[in-house]
Every structure is written in structure tokens, then in C-alpha cells.
Design an enzyme around this catalytic site. Structure first.
Site, PDB file in Angstrom:
ATOM      1  N   LYS A  55       0.831  -1.208   0.000  1.00 50.17           N
ATOM      2  CA  LYS A  55       0.000   0.000   0.000  1.00 50.17           C
ATOM      3  C   LYS A  55       0.863   1.255   0.000  1.00 50.17           C
ATOM      4  CE  LYS A  55      -1.548   2.087   3.394  1.00 50.17           C
ATOM      5  NZ  LYS A  55      -1.990   2.612   4.637  1.00 50.17           N
ATOM      6  N   ASP A  73      -6.354   1.119   1.212  1.00 46.94           N
ATOM      7  CA  ASP A  73      -6.204   1.042   2.664  1.00 46.94           C
ATOM      8  C   ASP A  73      -7.492   0.459   3.239  1.00 46.94           C
ATOM      9  OD1 ASP A  73      -8.040   3.113   2.411  1.00 46.94           O
ATOM     10  OD2 ASP A  73      -6.808   4.591   3.431  1.00 46.94           O
TER      11      ASP A  73
END
Length: 151
Positions: A55, A73
Site C-alpha cells: 500500500k 487502505d
């Protein structure tokens, strides 16, 4: 060189645990020694850095270098599930689903738009699915709150 105890004292105010602080320190050392202070510009190099996962690497590639990426996320993951864009089985699956649904040239901007929309209208834990304008538009007959599974 900065003493580890002084470094931990400085970084503690950010709310990071010792492991995070050590990763930040090691990451900084690697950037200086291996990359002459520059941030690497590939997913592979970024993800090899201490404390950098997929991420974070995606955010850096998208926002710093303009490379198409769709960082997912927890918030985006929950919203995609709530809006029926993914089954919510995993963050990796949600990223894959979103990349298939939207054109590549929109990924970087759309990632931020979803985050900002969520902060304003459809919070990850606080929206019941009947109040948010997006949820009402997608599911006009919904009468009960949606319970979003945690990833």
C-alpha cells in the site's frame, strides 16, 4: 549519527512503536547510502525497504511519481465492500476488483477521491449505509444499516 535512544524519543511523539521507529531509521539510512538520498521509483525497490508494504509503495508511486496505482487502505477496502464494488474478502482482492472496474488513467485521482468522500460522507465505521448520498444512490431501497466486515 543520531543515537537510537534520541531518535526513539523524537519519533515517539508520532505515536510509532519501537519497530516502526527502527524501520524509519533503517529506511533513512538505506535511502542515503544506497540511493544517494533519492526515493526509489519502482514497486520492487520500495517494497524491499524496511516498513514499506504494498500500500505504501502504491501511494508513493501514484502520488510522488504519477505511476498508475490504486492504493487500497482499510477505508477504501470497507467502502468498496459497502458500495458493492468488491466482496470484501481481502485488500488484495479489492485492489484487483477496483483496477478492473476503473480505467487506469483514473486510478491515482480516484484513490484520493474515495478517501476524501469517505472522510466527508461515508466514514469507514460510522456510516450506516442509509445516510451517505453514494449509498442512497446505489441502494435506494436499503432500509437497514450495512455492517461492514473488518479486513
Amino acid at each position: 549519527m543520531l543515537d537510537l535512544h534520541r531518535f526513539l524519543a523524537l519519533i515517539r511523539q508520532l505515536g510509532l512503536a519501537k519497530t516502526k521507529a527502527k524501520n524509519v531509521r533503517r529506511l533513512a539510512q538505506i535511502l542515503v547510502t544506497a540511493y544517494d538520498g533519492d526515493v526509489p521509483q519502482s514497486f520492487q525497490e520500495l517494497e524491499a525497504l524496511p516498513g514499506v508494504g504494498h500500500k505504501t509503495a502504491s501511494v508513493v508511486m501514484a502520488q510522488a511519481f504519477g505511476v498508475p496505482a490504486f492504493p487500497v487502505d482499510t477505508h477504501i477496502h470497507r467502502l468498496a465492500q459497502r458500495w458493492g464494488l468488491s466482496d470484501g474478502s481481502s485488500v488484495a482482492r479489492t485492489e484487483q476488483n477496483l483496477k478492473l472496474l476503473f480505467p487506469k488513467e483514473h486510478w491515482n485521482r480516484l484513490h484520493l477521491q474515495i478517501i476524501f468522500w469517505g472522510r466527508e460522507f461515508c466514514t469507514a465505521r460510522g456510516c450506516d449505509g442509509t445516510v451517505c448520498p453514494m449509498c442512497r444512490e446505489l441502494y435506494p431501497k436499503r432500509r437497514r444499516p450495512v455492517i461492514t466486515r473488518k479486513p
